[in-house]
Design an enzyme around this catalytic site. Sequence first.
Site, PDB file in Angstrom:
ATOM      1  CD  GLN A   1     -21.698  27.165  83.361  1.00 14.71           C
ATOM      2  OE1 GLN A   1     -20.008  27.809  82.908  1.00 14.71           O
ATOM      3  NE2 GLN A   1     -21.227  26.459  84.365  1.00 14.71           N
ATOM      4  N   GLY A   2     -24.584  25.263  79.967  1.00 11.36           N
ATOM      5  CA  GLY A   2     -25.340  23.986  80.677  1.00 11.36           C
ATOM      6  C   GLY A   2     -25.097  23.014  81.463  1.00 11.36           C
ATOM      7  CE1 TYR A   3     -21.677  21.245  84.291  1.00  9.68           C
ATOM      8  CE2 TYR A   3     -23.634  23.019  84.491  1.00  9.68           C
ATOM      9  CZ  TYR A   3     -22.245  22.672  85.259  1.00  9.68           C
ATOM     10  OH  TYR A   3     -21.189  23.338  85.259  1.00  9.68           O
ATOM     11  CG  LEU A   4     -26.011  16.741  76.385  1.00 12.49           C
ATOM     12  CD1 LEU A   4     -27.042  17.496  75.969  1.00 12.49           C
ATOM     13  CD2 LEU A   4     -24.461  16.476  75.433  1.00 12.49           C
TER      14      LEU A   4
ATOM     15  CG  ASN B   1     -21.018  27.049  88.041  1.00  9.27           C
ATOM     16  OD1 ASN B   1     -21.448  27.956  87.291  1.00  9.27           O
ATOM     17  ND2 ASN B   1     -20.386  27.034  89.192  1.00  9.27           N
TER      18      ASN B   1
END
Lengths: 148, 148
Positions: free
Chosen positions: A28-31, A142
């Site tokens: 996962q990542g954060y846009l 996270n």
Amino acid sequence: MLEIERKFLVISTQLPDLDSWENHEIQQGYLMVEPDKSLRIRIKGKKGFLTIKLGSNALIREEFEYEIPVEDARSLLTKCGATLHKMRYDLIFEGKHWEVDVFKGNLEGLILAEIELSDVGELFINPPWLGKEVTEDPKYLNVNLIKV
Amino acid sequence: MLEIERKFLVISTQLPDLDSWENHEIQQGYLMVEPDKSLRIRIKGKKGFLTIKLGSNALIREEFEYEIPVEDARSLLTKCGATLHKMRYDLIFEGKHWEVDVFKGNLEGLILAEIELSDVGELFINPPWLGKEVTEDPKYLNVNLIKV
């Protein structure tokens, strides 16, 4: 949807054999990230998800999650800069569902457990492997772990 | 998905009767905005949508759009701060599809037309009601119009 979640460190030597539990690989990542909202892109197993999280209180946050085509998630993850990688195990202990996240990559060695509650006062029995509560510690979000 | 769009002002006196064309009421806002990405929440007619737009070039942008429950869109719109309100008319002129947006509220009087192209060099015949091109003028991006 309102999510009430408590998060704990895990005493790994007390954990049961995790591989006997249902598990999924998560990347996962954060846009986009703002102090009180974030847009998360996640691939869990073979599925893609997009999640809007609202609110700066780690215990209670509003969450809107949608499944999206996994190819879209893959493409959006490349726009996220840093991403994190973990295995998620779904454990049942004394009738409660726990998510145990075993981090990979540069977070190798970190294990966190989360329980989702239906109200802030809901009681549960601590599993023997449960360590210190870190719900209110922003460094275990996270979105912050990803910066490590 | 890559979107190639050109945007124009509209000479309203030259417009045909819009009500004979398919139309939808649109209300939209931006939950998060960065210089090269945004998260748009839209209610179009009775449907909700969430759209991620990537890229700072107004002519060519990457767009990821998902339908979401309209109640979610309604709830997320309340988190957007300012929103804008317009009627969208879908016109066909010489075989090409035009979206004509008639703005409401404090943008009343503004009408914009957009055409989506399959490549930047695609030719089309200008409808008689087509005014000045504003594709490259950032003030006509919806994300900026909302600040008016």
